[in-house]
Design a protein around this motif. Sequence first.
Motif, mmCIF file in Angstrom:
data_model
loop_
_atom_site.group_PDB
_atom_site.id
_atom_site.type_symbol
_atom_site.label_atom_id
_atom_site.label_comp_id
_atom_site.label_asym_id
_atom_site.label_seq_id
_atom_site.Cartn_x
_atom_site.Cartn_y
_atom_site.Cartn_z
ATOM 1 N N GLU A 67 0.801 -1.223 0.000
ATOM 2 C CA GLU A 67 0.000 0.000 0.000
ATOM 3 C C GLU A 67 0.835 1.276 0.000
ATOM 4 N N ASN A 71 -1.715 3.345 -5.581
ATOM 5 C CA ASN A 71 -2.915 2.518 -5.421
ATOM 6 C C ASN A 71 -3.918 2.857 -6.491
ATOM 7 N N PRO A 72 -4.782 1.974 -6.838
ATOM 8 C CA PRO A 72 -4.918 0.628 -6.298
ATOM 9 C C PRO A 72 -4.035 -0.375 -7.042
ATOM 10 N N ARG A 92 -9.869 -2.893 1.001
ATOM 11 C CA ARG A 92 -9.289 -1.645 1.496
ATOM 12 C C ARG A 92 -9.299 -0.565 0.407
ATOM 13 N N ALA A 93 -9.002 -0.946 -0.836
ATOM 14 C CA ALA A 93 -9.060 0.012 -1.943
ATOM 15 C C ALA A 93 -10.493 0.463 -2.190
ATOM 16 N N ASN A 95 -12.979 0.518 0.056
ATOM 17 C CA ASN A 95 -13.379 1.378 1.174
ATOM 18 C C ASN A 95 -12.748 2.757 1.101
ATOM 19 N N ALA A 96 -11.563 2.840 0.489
ATOM 20 C CA ALA A 96 -10.882 4.135 0.344
ATOM 21 C C ALA A 96 -11.392 4.922 -0.862
ATOM 22 N N LEU A 98 -10.884 4.094 -3.978
ATOM 23 C CA LEU A 98 -9.914 4.010 -5.078
ATOM 24 C C LEU A 98 -10.393 3.150 -6.241
#
Length: 102
Positions: A67, A71-72, A92-93, A95-96, A98
Amino acid sequence: MRAEVRAFVADGPLPDVGASGEEIDRRVEQLDAIPRPVTTQEATALADCFGPDDCHGVAWTLLHLIETGPNPVLTVKPEPDANEWRDRLWTRALNAGLVEEN
């Protein structure tokens, strides 16, 4: 790709929790030797190095290293039978913000 990343990738996926302490320590030392941030090419190669479990937390170190790069790393949702760590990278990507669910 830098030599430190090539060396880590050449050793293959992280071992499971049953590996010897020496093997786990060696892999941690390899990860610690990789300068941050990683490149896109390096992050992509490292994403293939997750093992079958968290390897006493070493998989989290690998995830955080990946990370540090652009990203992603994953732009397509992993298949249902994908390694759980690839799923984590994707989530995680997502949720961010991305990537978008596809």
